[in-house]
Every structure is written in structure tokens, then in C-alpha cells.
Scaffold this motif. Structure first.
Motif, PDB file in Angstrom:
ATOM      1  N   TYR A  54     -10.553 -26.003 100.605  1.00  0.00           N
ATOM      2  CA  TYR A  54     -10.109 -27.362 100.294  1.00  0.00           C
ATOM      3  C   TYR A  54      -9.205 -27.932 101.392  1.00  0.00           C
ATOM      4  CZ  TYR A  54      -8.321 -31.326  97.633  1.00  0.00           C
ATOM      5  OH  TYR A  54      -7.967 -32.581  97.231  1.00  0.00           O
ATOM      6  N   LEU A  62     -13.174 -26.503  92.563  1.00  0.00           N
ATOM      7  CA  LEU A  62     -12.392 -26.131  91.375  1.00  0.00           C
ATOM      8  C   LEU A  62     -13.005 -24.905  90.714  1.00  0.00           C
ATOM      9  CD1 LEU A  62     -11.647 -29.654  89.827  1.00  0.00           C
ATOM     10  CD2 LEU A  62     -10.099 -28.176  91.085  1.00  0.00           C
ATOM     11  N   PHE A 251     -10.172 -23.064  83.072  1.00  0.00           N
ATOM     12  CA  PHE A 251      -9.906 -23.901  84.245  1.00  0.00           C
ATOM     13  C   PHE A 251      -8.419 -24.128  84.504  1.00  0.00           C
ATOM     14  CE2 PHE A 251      -9.410 -27.467  81.378  1.00  0.00           C
ATOM     15  CZ  PHE A 251     -10.356 -27.249  80.382  1.00  0.00           C
ATOM     16  N   ILE A 252      -7.573 -23.809  83.490  1.00  0.00           N
ATOM     17  CA  ILE A 252      -6.129 -23.884  83.716  1.00  0.00           C
ATOM     18  C   ILE A 252      -5.732 -23.007  84.909  1.00  0.00           C
ATOM     19  CG2 ILE A 252      -3.874 -23.346  82.721  1.00  0.00           C
ATOM     20  CD1 ILE A 252      -5.029 -25.570  81.248  1.00  0.00           C
ATOM     21  N   TYR A 255      -6.280 -24.806  87.984  1.00  0.00           N
ATOM     22  CA  TYR A 255      -5.250 -25.835  88.142  1.00  0.00           C
ATOM     23  C   TYR A 255      -3.985 -25.226  88.730  1.00  0.00           C
ATOM     24  CZ  TYR A 255      -7.924 -28.903  84.961  1.00  0.00           C
ATOM     25  OH  TYR A 255      -8.876 -29.679  84.374  1.00  0.00           O
ATOM     26  N   ASN A 256      -3.595 -24.038  88.213  1.00  0.00           N
ATOM     27  CA  ASN A 256      -2.386 -23.386  88.723  1.00  0.00           C
ATOM     28  C   ASN A 256      -2.471 -23.176  90.230  1.00  0.00           C
ATOM     29  OD1 ASN A 256      -1.135 -23.193  86.244  1.00  0.00           O
ATOM     30  ND2 ASN A 256      -2.038 -21.207  85.779  1.00  0.00           N
ATOM     31  N   LEU A 258      -4.383 -24.762  92.312  1.00  0.00           N
ATOM     32  CA  LEU A 258      -4.401 -26.066  92.971  1.00  0.00           C
ATOM     33  C   LEU A 258      -2.981 -26.618  93.102  1.00  0.00           C
ATOM     34  CD1 LEU A 258      -6.442 -28.169  94.040  1.00  0.00           C
ATOM     35  CD2 LEU A 258      -6.294 -29.288  91.825  1.00  0.00           C
ATOM     36  N   ILE A 259      -2.187 -26.421  92.052  1.00  0.00           N
ATOM     37  CA  ILE A 259      -0.796 -26.896  92.088  1.00  0.00           C
ATOM     38  C   ILE A 259      -0.037 -26.201  93.222  1.00  0.00           C
ATOM     39  CG2 ILE A 259       1.394 -26.867  90.847  1.00  0.00           C
ATOM     40  CD1 ILE A 259      -0.268 -27.226  88.247  1.00  0.00           C
ATOM     41  N   VAL A 262      -1.179 -27.703  96.553  1.00  0.00           N
ATOM     42  CA  VAL A 262      -0.721 -29.063  96.844  1.00  0.00           C
ATOM     43  C   VAL A 262       0.794 -29.098  97.031  1.00  0.00           C
ATOM     44  CG1 VAL A 262      -0.573 -31.415  95.965  1.00  0.00           C
ATOM     45  CG2 VAL A 262      -2.679 -30.117  95.696  1.00  0.00           C
ATOM     46  N   SER A 312       6.615 -28.588  83.421  1.00  0.00           N
ATOM     47  CA  SER A 312       5.775 -29.725  83.806  1.00  0.00           C
ATOM     48  C   SER A 312       6.615 -30.905  84.274  1.00  0.00           C
ATOM     49  CB  SER A 312       4.820 -30.115  82.675  1.00  0.00           C
ATOM     50  OG  SER A 312       5.469 -30.107  81.443  1.00  0.00           O
ATOM     51  N   LEU A 315       7.428 -30.118  87.778  1.00  0.00           N
ATOM     52  CA  LEU A 315       6.217 -30.335  88.573  1.00  0.00           C
ATOM     53  C   LEU A 315       6.014 -31.826  88.855  1.00  0.00           C
ATOM     54  CD1 LEU A 315       3.533 -29.332  89.779  1.00  0.00           C
ATOM     55  CD2 LEU A 315       2.536 -29.518  87.511  1.00  0.00           C
ATOM     56  N   LEU A 316       6.159 -32.643  87.814  1.00  0.00           N
ATOM     57  CA  LEU A 316       5.956 -34.087  87.979  1.00  0.00           C
ATOM     58  C   LEU A 316       6.974 -34.674  88.946  1.00  0.00           C
ATOM     59  CD1 LEU A 316       5.081 -35.145  84.323  1.00  0.00           C
ATOM     60  CD2 LEU A 316       3.645 -35.384  86.342  1.00  0.00           C
ATOM     61  N   ILE A 319       6.050 -33.641  92.498  1.00  0.00           N
ATOM     62  CA  ILE A 319       4.866 -34.279  93.071  1.00  0.00           C
ATOM     63  C   ILE A 319       5.136 -35.755  93.337  1.00  0.00           C
ATOM     64  CG2 ILE A 319       3.566 -35.004  90.993  1.00  0.00           C
ATOM     65  CD1 ILE A 319       2.090 -33.120  93.914  1.00  0.00           C
ATOM     66  N   GLN A 323       5.561 -36.087  98.086  1.00  0.00           N
ATOM     67  CA  GLN A 323       4.117 -36.315  98.012  1.00  0.00           C
ATOM     68  C   GLN A 323       3.310 -35.501  99.016  1.00  0.00           C
ATOM     69  OE1 GLN A 323       3.402 -40.494  97.958  1.00  0.00           O
ATOM     70  NE2 GLN A 323       4.570 -40.764  96.088  1.00  0.00           N
TER      71      GLN A 323
ATOM     72  N   ILE B  99      -2.799 -33.835  90.588  1.00  0.00           N
ATOM     73  CA  ILE B  99      -1.818 -32.841  90.174  1.00  0.00           C
ATOM     74  C   ILE B  99      -0.877 -33.459  89.145  1.00  0.00           C
ATOM     75  CG2 ILE B  99       0.097 -31.390  90.956  1.00  0.00           C
ATOM     76  CD1 ILE B  99      -2.475 -30.366  91.966  1.00  0.00           C
ATOM     77  N   ILE B 102      -2.531 -33.357  85.916  1.00  0.00           N
ATOM     78  CA  ILE B 102      -2.478 -32.012  85.349  1.00  0.00           C
ATOM     79  C   ILE B 102      -1.088 -31.761  84.764  1.00  0.00           C
ATOM     80  CG2 ILE B 102      -2.577 -29.542  85.899  1.00  0.00           C
ATOM     81  CD1 ILE B 102      -4.670 -30.193  88.016  1.00  0.00           C
TER      82      ILE B 102
END
Lengths: 356, 297, 258
Positions: A54, A62, A251-252, A255-256, A258-259, A262, A312, A315-316, A319, A323, B99, B102
Motif C-alpha cells: 500500500y 485490505l 476485517f477488524i 483495520y488495526n 492499516l491504522i 497510517v 478510539s 485515534l481520532l 488522525i 494528518q 482511518i 474506522i
């Protein structure tokens, strides 16, 4: 400028230091701390391998959870002694070749990687023609199909019951060792003519093709190598948790990873490594929040779910305010390291002739 | 297989499909405008029946009033997720927004665990949904008709809003070109908020109907229906509202018919859904009703 | 002398629209041919067909007697056709030097393993590619920017870098799509000299799409004029300038700056 020879020496020194650290950690830390470090190191392997397809090749995949699942099951079936396998397969007896084969951990991990790579090769040939989100959805679909199959082949995977009692072979030597090898190989690939071709595809697919880069070959190659390491990581994962079932690879899981990728910054291996450990530290050290705690006279009751809510939110915030990832695309090199050290010691003096 | 059994399964498939269609709209509208796969949409779907549960059982409001309140609260949540988690990232790389989605999904799911607890809750089902119809030798529960009927009404309303009102025009304009729309004086933020409100309201209706059909609530109940509805949106052609409806029905039907014709392989039902998705993507990458986009060289 | 490129009466349609109709062109080794015509006349579409991005609906294209119709772009690059794009397509986030070195990838001998583990064979090849890339960059005075991101260069230099990247693939036939677009008169003059120079140095055959008449009339030996997907005239600069058909369809309107 650093000479390549020097860089090699420093790398070897760093590896020796790392070995000492692993030795100390493995012997001095408590099992809980070791477990967190193990998870961190496995996430390094997962994150760096996802970074290849990626971050560097620009192909939104994914499917990592699926490749991990393949790796986990292959390792589990190979390292479990035959008599034990006979015992745990209650739903349906284990199918033939698996009843007799038994392999040491290293061989099992390699087989895990190879099987995951084979699956990626077969999946990649048709789907890597897709672009962007479409590729992401298709690979997610394949990962889910792999999981559904695992659920429905009781004579191989023991179905939804999963496989229990897998020997706990995974320790820091293995997880850190695999992470180092993964970084070495993927870094070697990225810093080669092939790596330039991958990045060219990421930057501009049409231009890449017109200057003679075979898109299918390079995309499938990157995808397959990426899946190989995801498979190995899956094997390590199985022998760390000692229990696996299809639910662990939803798929979680992707996601982990991917997090981590990123947050570390796409295309930065250094960032991925740091983010992988931070991610696992954060997850674990937030545990007390939901276990209930006491500050002075105030007692906070145990509230399940609060840990992930806090997580979370963190995380938010990360992000939204960071960025371009924690490291902002920074990549570690010995040259940059020594420039930094030099600056530290000479920062009193006015900089002369350092502008470029 | 008898004809009546087949008919029963078709009704079953249609009703499941109508639920997928309701959820898929939210995915497709958000994708059309923001090019974002809103991974939190499944959690929005999950919230509605929980709100209903609390309105009805804890606050003892009449059922229909609780339904209206649940839909309103769900829409509000949907709108807020965009304001808080997606709007600040409008100019960020697209993967950052993903993200963020998610993150929102994790947040809502676990907030549900904190607030509603992880223990599954059973759902109150009004008589309206539980009546049994006897047609010849088949018995059909009114939930099936209700979900098909309600979906058709709601979807017609949606089509009216999107294709016949000024707000709908603004939404369509933004999905074609957000920058030009802004220059033409369209209030982009307002239209995006409306999009999230509508998408979440439809998901709320879907969630409530879903809980009438599968009457058990748990915080992760939105994950799989959410994923499948998203697939429905892609199969129909992501970004296209008729596509999402069509995709929803196709997916619901094929899922039920697969189980009907291959009862021995019913465990592979989800795999079959994904296989359809992958085949559609490979042979018609823009979905059944999607527009073909080609890069200019 | 055998032709190097033989475009045999091709036609391409997109849906109901015929973008290029009955296009015939025989190119001989060493020629420098200009293709001109108003916007939307189908010039870039012809380049897209030669480089395999589009496939002609009717008839075929031959390169050195090989049928290349519908061949994949990377295969076509490998047998010796390179191009630039009207809207420059660089690897913007990669460095200038990487943008050139990537052009050598298609001729790389070393396999994947020796590249990953930097075996001596690969290391030599990489060093060689690096040296050659530096030489190419020196030709267009971009050597000092080699570690800058390609996307940060001014537009005119990006165009030059794109030509250099194309040269790195060692083409026999080079297609330049509006190389002078966005350049000032001074840069344009240098570009013309540069095109002449690489043509000599690399034994190139060149096809050139250009709106700037000074470039076309100044360096092309043969010119094709396209309008609405059809060739309306062909000849040397002198003939084209006096062709009534061309004056009517094209130059007549824009003769002021010719």
C-alpha cells in the motif's frame, strides 16, 4: 557523507545492541510485558509488509487478515504433535496429510509464508487490475472468503471451535528476529530498481507502463511478498496466543494494521515500526481504565468497553491533528542520525555553510 | 422443491434485500459526495434499535413515538460524526478519512458496550410485525411484508428528495464536482450534513426493521449487515442511488436463494456474497448501474 | 529503406464518435515529423494508439515490421518506442534522479533476489544506471536538482525531465506531445536545439505534436495536418505553409503567429 561501509558497521553494532536488549527483555520482564512486546514486534512485521503493497506500491489492499489466517492455521497444523491433533478435532477427524505431518517452528513459519504468498499470487493475478477503493473491497472480500472457508472445513481447521493448545514457541527472539528480517528484505526491495518501479506505479500508473514497467508483474510481486510476511506473522501470532479460531481474523484485524500504517506515515518504515509498538502499548496500558481504579477516595467502577472508547478517541484526535502520520514520512538512516547527533553537539555554534 | 416454498423464499429474499437497500443508500450517498467508505455506517444502523429499546422499555414511551425519536437521534448521530470526524479532514489524504471512519466505528461500538452493555437484549415486537399470514400452504410473517412495504415508501420519498427538491439538486451537484458547486454558491457543508442525516435515517429505518426480523440487540450487530450493505452498494454501482437499491435486492435475493438451493453449503453463504462482489468488480468494475469513468490520457 | 513505423489506415471510435479516421503514416528511420492541427483533431489519440494505451478499432500499426496493435504499453516501450505526455506525467514525489533511473528499469538484467540483497552484479548495474542518469541530466542542466522532488521543478524543467526519462528507455522512436507548451521563447529555442541534438546523439526517429509553429516549421522535415480526425495535408514546411486547404482549416485562423 557516510560511507556505505560505515553504515554496515553501525547496522551490525545496532543489531548486537538489539540482541542484548531482547536477551534482557526475555529474561527480566514479566510475561505480560513480554507479551506486549511480542505483539508489537508482530505488528511491525504486519505493518511493514502492508506498507510494501500500500505505502510503496500504492495498491490499496485490505486482505492482510486473510493472509494472516492462512499463516496461523498452517503453523498450528504443522507444529502440533499428531497425537494431540487427533484429540482436539472433535467435530470431524482431521484430514489425511495433516494427521501425520509435523515440522519444527522455523519450517512451519516458512510454510505459512509460502502458503499465504501462493494465495496472494492466485488472488492478485485477477484483482490487481482493479484500482483504489475497488481493489480494497475486493481484497477485503477475499480475506472474508478465506475466513468463511476456515469456518466450514472442520476436518482441516476444526471449524468455529478453532485450534487450541498450540505450543507457545513464539518469544521475543522469534518476533523481533522476523521483524528485523522483514525490514531488511523490504527495505532492500524498496531501495532497488524494482522498488523504484513499484513507487513509479504508485505515483503514476500510466507513465510507469509507458516507460516499460510491467504492471501485472510488479504489482503481483509486491502483493505476494507482502502476503508472505503477513503469513509468517500469522504463524507467530498462532504460537503466541496458543488458540486460534476464524473470529480472530475478521476485517477488524486488517483495520488495526492499516491504522498502524497510517499513523506511522504511509511509505515510512521507521514510522511503521514506532507506530506498531505505540499502538500495542496504548491498547494495553489503557486496560486499567475499564478495570476500575481508585484516585484518592473516589472509586471508579469497572466499565467494560471504556478502554476502546478512550482508544478510539485518541485515534481520532491523532488522525485529525497529525494528518501525515506521526513521523510525517521521516525515514531513519545512519546519515541522518549522525547529522542529528552532530547538530546536538554543535548547536551552540552558529551554523556555517550548512545551507544547501 | 415445491412452488410455495420457492415463493416463500423469494419473499424472504426481497425483504432481506429491502433492508440491505436501506442501509446501502447511506454508503452510496456518502461515497458519491466525499469518496469515503463510511465504515461507521454499520454502527449507525446498530444505534437505532438501541435507541428504540431505551425509549420504549426504559422511558415507557409509546412504541411509535419511540421509533420517531430513535430515527431522529440516529440521524443526529450520523450528522455529528461527519461534523466531528470527517469535516476537519476534508483536504487530508483519503486514507486518513478512512482511518477516521474506522475510529468512529470503534468508538460507537464500544460506547454502545459502555452505555447499553454487551449483554444481548431482546426486542419488543408489536403485533403489526408478528401477525402470521396463511397463503395456501405457506405461512409468512408480516415482518416480511412490512419491511418490503416500508422500504418502498421510504425509498420513494428519498427519490423525491434527491431528484425533485432543491436540496437534492445541491447534493447531486456536489457529488459531480464539490469545488465548482462551492463556487456556484451551493452551501456545501449544509448539503453534506443533509446527506448524512438522510443516509442515517434510512439506516435507522433499516436497523429497526432488522431488529424486528432478527430480534436481538448487541453492540456488534451492525458489522456484518453493514459490510453486506456496502457490498450491495458496490455491486449496484457505488455513488448511484438506484444502484444501491438494486444492489441491495440482488444481494438479499442471491443470499436467500443460495441457501435455498444449496442447503448443505449454507455455511458458505457469506462467501457466496463476496464471490458475487468480486466477480462483478472484475467484469463490471463500476457496478451494474454505475457510470463508467475513464482516465483521460 | 524500410520504414520504422507503418500506420496502416487506422480508425478509432469511442462509442459513436470517430476520433481518428483512416490515418496513414509511414515513418522512415531518422525522420523528424510534425503533427499539427486544432485541439481535438485526434493528434494525442494517435500517440495513444502507437504506445498501446488505446487500440485502433480498424486496421494495424507496425513497428519495424512487428504488429504492435493492441500490444501492452510496457511491451511497446521495450521494443523501442518512448513518449512524453501533453500534461506532464512525472513521478512527482520521487527525486529527479529517480525519475531518470526508473527509465532504465525495463532493461535491468539482475533478478529480484540479487536486487534485494545487493549482489555485486546488481550493485554494478545500479552504479552504471546512476552514472548514465547523471549524464542525461547534465544534458538538460538538471544535474544540480537531482535530489529535489520532481514535482517541485518549474513546469519547463519538468518537460525536459520527462524527455530525459523517455531517453533513458533507449528508444528508437520518440513521440513528443507538445514539448514546447508553457515554455518561454528562450526555453523554446533551447528545446529546439536539444531535440536536434538528441536526434543525432541517439539516432532517433521523432514524431512531434506541437502548436508552436516556430518549432514545427523550424525543425520538422515533414508535417501532417489533422482536422476532425482526418489528415488534410502532408508535406514539407514550405508546402504546408502554402497549402490552401491548411490555410483555410488551420493556419488561416492562426497565421498571425506563424
Amino acid at each position: 557523507m557516510m560511507k556505505r561501509q560505515n553504515a554496515k558497521v553501525f547496522t551490525i553494532l545496532a543489531l548486537i545492541v538489539l540482541s542484548i536488549l531482547v536477551y534482557l527483555a526475555q529474561n527480566k520482564l514479566d510475561p505480560y510485558q513480554i507479551r506486549i512486546l511480542n505483539l508489537g514486534a508482530i505488528y511491525v512485521t504486519l505493518g511493514v509488509s502492508l506498507n510494501l503493497i500500500y505505502g510503496f506500491t500504492g495498491q490499496f489492499s485490505l486482505g492482510h487478515a486473510g493472509f494472516m489466517a492462512i499463516g496461523a492455521y498452517v503453523t498450528a497444523l504443522l507444529v502440533l504433535p499428531p497425537y494431540y491433533k487427533e484429540m482436539i478435532f472433535i467435530l470431524e477427524p482431521l484430514a489425511w496429510p495433516f494427521t501425520v505431518i509435523h515440522a519444527p517452528f522455523l519450517i512451519a513459519l516458512l510454510c505459512s509464508g509460502l502458503m499465504a504468498a501462493l494465495a496472494a499470487f492466485l488472488i492478485g493475478l485477477p484483482v490487481l487490475r482493479l484500482k483504489g477503493d475497488y481493489l480494497g473491497i475486493a481484497t477485503l472480500g477475499f480475506a472474508e472468503i478465506i475466513r468463511v472457508i476456515a469456518n466450514n472445513l472442520p476436518h482441516i481447521t476444526n471449524g468455529a471451535l478453532g485450534i487450541k493448545g498450540i505450543p507457545e514457541f513464539t518469544n521475543l527472539w522469534w518476533t523481533v528476529g522476523v521483524a528485523v528480517v522483514t525490514i531488511y528484505i523490504i527495505k532492500g526491495l524498496v531501495h532497488s530498481s524494482y522498488g523504484r518501479a513499484l513507487m513509479a506505479i504508485r505515483e503514476n500508473e500510466i507513465a510507469a507502463e509507458v516507460i516499460g514497467i510491467n504492471l501485472t508483474y510488479h504489482k503481483v510481486m509486491s502483493f505476494t511478498i507482502s502476503a508472505f510476511f503477513a503469513g509468517v506473522a500469522g504463524g507467530l501470532f498462532a504460537c503466541l496466543l496458543t488458540t486460534i479460531d476464524p473470529k480472530a481474523f475478521m476485517f477488524i484485524m486488517t483495520y488495526n494494521i492499516l491504522i498502524v500504517l497510517v499513523l506511522g506515515g504511509l511509505g515510512s518504515i521507521t514510522g511503521t515500526v514506532i507506530a506498531a509498538f505505540l499502538y500495542n502499548f496504548l491498547l494495553e496500558y489503557l486496560r486499567p481504565i475499564e478495570a476500575g481504579f481508585q484516585i484518592g477516595p473516589i472509586v471508579f467502577p469497572a466499565i467494560p468497553g471504556l478502554r476502546m472508547v478512550t482508544f478510539s478517541v485518541v485515534l481520532l484526535v491523532l488522525i485529525i491533528y497529525k494528518q501525515s502520520g506521526l513521523m510525517g514520512g521521516f525515514e531513519f538512516s545512519w546519515q541522518a542520525f549522525f547529522q542529528f547527533v552532530n547538530k546536538l553537539f554543535t548547536k551552540k555554534k552558529p551554523t556555517e555553510g550548512s545551507t544547501s | 422443491m415445491s412452488l410455495s416454498l420457492l415463493l416463500q423464499n423469494i419473499a424472504n429474499g426481497l425483504s432481506l434485500g429491502s433492508l440491505y437497500a436501506l442501509i446501502a443508500i447511506g454508503y452510496t450517498m456518502v461515497y458519491g459526495i466525499l469518496r469515503l467508505i463510511n465504515f461507521a455506517h454499520g454502527e449507525i444502523f446498530m444505534l437505532a434499535p438501541y435507541f428504540l429499546y431505551f425509549g420504549f422499555l426504559i422511558f415507557h414511551l409509546p412504541w411509535w413515538v419511540s421509533v420517531v425519536i430513535a430515527i431522529a437521534l440516529t440521524s443526529l448521530t450520523g450528522m455529528l460524526t461527519e461534523k466531528i470526524a470527517y469535516r476537519p479532514l476534508r483536504d487530508a489524504p483519503r486514507v486518513s478519512v478512512l482511518i477516521s471512519a474506522i475510529g468512529v466505528s470503534f468508538f460507537l461500538q464500544n460506547l454502545a458496550i459502555v452505555v447499553f452493555s454487551g449483554i444481548p437484549k431482546s426486542v419488543h415486537r408489536p403485533k403489526f410485525f408478528t401477525k402470521i399470514f396463511q397463503l395456501g400452504d405457506i405461512r409468512i410473517q408480516s415482518t416480511l411484508f412490512a419491511s418490503i412495504g416500508i422500504s418502498i415508501i421510504v425509498l420513494s420519498l428519498l427519490i423525491y428528495i434527491v431528484y425533485r427538491t432543491k436540496t437534492g439538486l445541491a447534493m447531486r451537484a456536489i457529488s459531480t464536482d464539490i469545488e465548482t458547486s462551492r463556487l456556484m454558491g451551493i452551501e456545501v457543508n449544509k448539503a453534506i450534513s443533509v446527506t448524512f442525516i438522510i443516509g442515517s435515517a434510512l439506516a435507522a429505518v433499516g436497523g429497526i426493521l432488522w431488529s424486528q426480523r432478527f430480534p436481538q440487540l448487541f453492540p456488534t450487530m451492525g458489522m456484518i449487515p453493514g459490510l453486506k450493505a456496502f457490498i450491495a452498494a458496490v455491486v449496484g454501482g457505488i455513488g448511484s442511488i438506484p444502484g444501491a437499491m438494486f444492489g441491495g435486492f440482488i444481494l438479499g435475493m442471491s443470499e436467500i436463494l443460495f441457501v435455498t438451493f444449496f442447503p448443505g453449503s449454507s455455511g458458505y453463504r457469506d462467501a457466496f456474497v463476496f464471490l458475487i462482489l468480486i466477480l462483478i468488480l472484475l467484469f463490471k468494475p463500476d457496478g451494474i448501474l454505475g457510470k463508467k469513468v475513464q482516465e483521460k490520457v | 529503406m524500410r520504414e520504422i513505423l507503418n500506420i496502416d489506415n487506422i480508425t478509432i471510435k469511442f462509442g459513436g464518435l470517430t476520433a481518428v479516421k483512416n490515418f496513414i503514416l509511414k515513418v522512415f528511420p531518422g525522420e523528424l515529423i510534425g503533427i499539427i492541427g486544432p485541439n481535438g483533431a485526434g493528434k494525442t489519440t494517435i500517440f495513444n494508439m502507437i504506445t498501446g494505451i488505446y487500440k485502433p478499432t480498424v486496421n494495424k500499426i507496425y513497428f519495424q515490421d512487428t504488429d504492435i496493435t493492441g500490444m501492452k504499453p510496457d511491451k511497446i516501450a521495450k521494443i523501442g518506442i518512448a513518449r512524453t505526455f501533453q500534461n506532464v506525467r512525472l513521478m512527482e514525489n520521487l527525486t529527479v534522479i529517480d525519475n531518470v533511473m526508473i527509465g532504465f528499469h525495463l532493461h535491468l538484467q539482475s533478478n529480484l533476489l540479487s536486487a534485494i540483497f545487493k549482489f555485486p552484479g546488481y550493485a554494478r548495474e545500479e552504479e552504471n544506471i546512476y552514472q548514465k542518469s547523471i549524464e542525461l541530466l547534465e544534458k538538460v542542466d538538471l544535474e544540480e536538482y537531482k535530489l529535489e522532488k520532481a514535482g517541485s521543478l518549474p513546469y519547463g524543467q519538468q518537460r525536459k525531465l520527462e524527455i530525459v526519462r523517455a531517453l533513458a528507455t533507449r528508444p528508437k522512436l520518440l513521440l513528443l506531445d507538445e514539448p514546447a507548451a508553457g515554455m518561454n521563447p528562450q526555453e523554446t529555442k533551447e528545446l529546439m536545439r536539444f531535440i536536434q541534438e538528441i536526434r543525432e546523439d541517439f539516432n532517433l526517429t521523432i514524431l512531434l505534436i506541437e502548436h508552436d509553429m516556430r518549432v514545427v516549421m523550424g525543425i520538422c522535415e515533414r508535417i501532417l495536418v489533422l482536422n476532425y480526425g482526418e489528415t488534410i495535408a502532408e508535406g514539407n514546411p514550405e508546402e504546408i505553409q502554402h497549402n490552401p486547404e491548411v490555410i483555410k482549416a488551420y493556419l488561416g485562423v492562426e497565421a498571425t503567429y506563424a
